[in-house]
Design a protein around this motif. Structure first.
Motif, PDB file in Angstrom:
ATOM      1  N   SER A   1       4.109 -12.367  -3.508  1.00 24.11           N
ATOM      2  CA  SER A   1       3.098 -13.326  -3.054  1.00 24.11           C
ATOM      3  C   SER A   1       3.339 -14.741  -3.565  1.00 24.11           C
ATOM      4  O   SER A   1       3.091 -15.717  -2.840  1.00 24.11           O
TER       5      SER A   1
ATOM      6  N   TYR B   1       5.983 -16.207  -1.333  1.00 25.77           N
ATOM      7  CA  TYR B   1       5.479 -16.390   0.034  1.00 25.77           C
ATOM      8  C   TYR B   1       4.491 -17.555   0.125  1.00 25.77           C
ATOM      9  O   TYR B   1       4.578 -18.388   1.032  1.00 25.77           O
TER      10      TYR B   1
ATOM     11  N   GLU C   1       7.937 -17.995   3.382  1.00 23.91           N
ATOM     12  CA  GLU C   1       7.012 -17.302   4.278  1.00 23.91           C
ATOM     13  C   GLU C   1       7.694 -17.003   5.608  1.00 23.91           C
ATOM     14  O   GLU C   1       7.598 -15.896   6.149  1.00 23.91           O
TER      15      GLU C   1
ATOM     16  N   CYS D   1       2.446  -9.282   1.307  1.00 24.18           N
ATOM     17  CA  CYS D   1       1.921 -10.609   1.632  1.00 24.18           C
ATOM     18  C   CYS D   1       0.945 -10.592   2.797  1.00 24.18           C
ATOM     19  O   CYS D   1       0.193 -11.552   2.990  1.00 24.18           O
TER      20      CYS D   1
ATOM     21  N   TYR E   1       8.055  -7.181   0.343  1.00 27.10           N
ATOM     22  CA  TYR E   1       7.357  -8.466   0.311  1.00 27.10           C
ATOM     23  C   TYR E   1       6.461  -8.632   1.541  1.00 27.10           C
ATOM     24  O   TYR E   1       5.338  -9.135   1.440  1.00 27.10           O
TER      25      TYR E   1
END
Length: 289
Positions: A51, A54, A113, A93, A89
């Motif tokens: 996170s 991201y 991201e 996220c 991930y």
């Protein structure tokens, strides 16, 4: 938030964790044997690695400032009991914001991201997401799961096994992409437990998934010509039908969860190969314009 003091405070806390691990006589917090301390830290550090990259652009793994933390992650990844629960991930996220009440993104996190999402849009109309062949370590963003000692073909077979083991239910689930959204809406962007499926796309979605499985298994009849024939057959239902099938396959692609559905290497292969199918369907749509 975007307060620089918050980042400074986190880096100081992570440095303390690094120092504790450096002072340990083994790879784990309390020495050479794993303990409850490691299992208490792991859920938080695993989610932070995903996170913070991201949303904030802060890379924990790998980071030369925290070699002991990386060594600890590697030690944990040698434990079957941990690997069974390990997520990726992308899954983290997307499932964290509804749990936390939202997450604030910064410009520094934007390229990460985009990479973690594969450049994909929820509408399924982005053609650049999760491409084949896959880049190692997601282009330096997320470490591959080399600790599984699983080659690419084994990962593909795992994806096929997971997809075919419950195929009818998966096709029905994917068809929500062309169905109706549920009421009342829920906070989680990728969750819609009350959505209804479109029966009109079931046969076509099933056909796409069958060809994708053949492609994953390296079957010769799943080459470009096979995909083209598939798209032509589905296209007989018209442009709107093709678009609904694209939405359905993309709906499934965006909701492949790790470890719920499969492990990361298999998930990456399936996401990418679903995009191969989507690409051929989109080409057929373009040809109709």
């Amino acid at each position: 938030g975007n307060n620089p003091n918050s980042r400074k405070g986190f880096e100081e806390a992570l440095t303390e964790v690094e120092q504790e691990l450096v002072s340990s006589p083994g790879d784990y917090f309390l020495g050479s044997d794993v303990s409850i301390v490691d299992f208490m830290f792991m859920p938080f550090l695993e989610r932070m690695a995903a996170s913070l990259l991201y949303f904030k652009g802060f890379q924990m793994r790998p980071n030369p400032q925290y070699p002991a933390v990386e060594k600890w992650f590697a030690a944990m990844e040698r434990l079957d009991s941990y690997v069974l629960t390990k997520s990726d991930y992308y899954t983290h996220c997307w499932d964290l914001p509804p749990q936390l009440g939202g997450c604030i993104s910064t410009p520094e996190g934007a390229p990460y991201e985009n990479a973690i999402n594969g450049g994909r849009a929820l509408t399924g109309n982005n053609r650049d997401s999760w491409n084949v062949p896959l880049e190692p370590d997601l282009g330096g963003v997320e470490p591959d799961w080399n600790f599984l000692n699983q080659d690419e073909n084994a990962a593909k077979r795992e994806a096929v096994e997971r997809l075919s083991a419950n195929s009818a239910a998966i096709v029905k689930f994917a068809a929500r992409g062309a169905g109706k959204k549920g009421m009342p809406p829920v906070m989680a962007a990728l969750s819609d437990p009350n959505a209804s499926s479109s029966d009109a796309v079931l046969v076509s979605v099933d056909a796409v998934l069958r060809v994708v499985c053949l492609d994953l298994l390296g079957e010769s009849n799943a080459n470009d010509e096979g995909y083209t024939d598939l798209a032509a057959g589905i296209g007989k239902g018209g442009k709107e039908h093709l678009e609904n099938v694209v939405q359905s396959v993309a709906y499934l692609r965006d909701r492949i969860g790790v470890p719920r559905d499969m492990r990361l290497p298999a998930a990456r292969q399936l996401r990418a190969h679903l995009n191969v199918g989507i690409g051929h369907l989109l080409a057929a749509i373009d040809a109709m314009d």
